[in-house]
Design an enzyme around this catalytic site. Structure first.
Site, PDB file in Angstrom:
ATOM      1  N   LEU A   2       0.823  -1.210   0.000  1.00 13.49           N
ATOM      2  CA  LEU A   2       0.000   0.000   0.000  1.00 13.49           C
ATOM      3  C   LEU A   2       0.854   1.256   0.000  1.00 13.49           C
ATOM      4  CD1 LEU A   2      -2.716  -0.979   2.619  1.00 13.49           C
ATOM      5  CD2 LEU A   2      -2.908  -0.997   0.144  1.00 13.49           C
ATOM      6  N   ASP A   3       1.972   1.226   0.712  1.00  8.97           N
ATOM      7  CA  ASP A   3       2.784   2.423   0.813  1.00  8.97           C
ATOM      8  C   ASP A   3       3.613   2.706  -0.427  1.00  8.97           C
ATOM      9  OD1 ASP A   3       4.408   0.249   1.186  1.00  8.97           O
ATOM     10  OD2 ASP A   3       5.283   0.929   3.050  1.00  8.97           O
ATOM     11  N   LYS A   4       3.701   1.796  -1.390  1.00 11.18           N
ATOM     12  CA  LYS A   4       4.472   2.043  -2.603  1.00 11.18           C
ATOM     13  C   LYS A   4       3.709   2.890  -3.613  1.00 11.18           C
ATOM     14  CE  LYS A   4       7.579  -1.866  -2.599  1.00 11.18           C
ATOM     15  NZ  LYS A   4       8.035  -3.047  -3.306  1.00 11.18           N
ATOM     16  N   LYS A  33       4.112   4.234   9.841  1.00 16.49           N
ATOM     17  CA  LYS A  33       3.625   5.239   8.891  1.00 16.49           C
ATOM     18  C   LYS A  33       2.145   5.487   9.155  1.00 16.49           C
ATOM     19  CE  LYS A  33       6.586   2.934   5.706  1.00 16.49           C
ATOM     20  NZ  LYS A  33       6.539   1.901   4.735  1.00 16.49           N
TER      21      LYS A  33
END
Length: 83
Positions: A2-4, A33
């Site tokens: 998800l964070d990419k 995060k």
């Protein structure tokens, strides 16, 4: 993951030693995060919960969440509307 595919801050280190320490924290998953999404209306269904699973590319080069847990992206979410 998800964070990419989300936008965020760009983090710079003042020297190579600090850059190494920061890189190690991310590599060892020691960084927490937080993501914030703002919506005018209140959510109708799930108000809080977890999203867990691996992320993989689709044939159209988009990301999708899978049920496998080899290297999972884990997100806990809470929702609240502004309206």
């Amino acid at each position: 993951r998800l964070d990419k595919v989300t936008s965020g801050i760009l983090l710079f280190a003042k020297n190579s030693q600090t850059a190494g320490l920061i890189s190690a924290k991310f590599r060892n998953k020691e960084v927490t995060k937080y993501y914030v999404a703002v919506s005018y209306s209140k959510p109708k269904k799930k108000k809080q919960g977890w999203i867990k699973g691996d992320m993989e590319r689709t044939r159209r080069s988009m990301w999708k969440l899978t049920k496998s847990m080899k290297d999972p992206a884990i997100t806990r979410f809470y929702t609240a509307g502004l309206g």
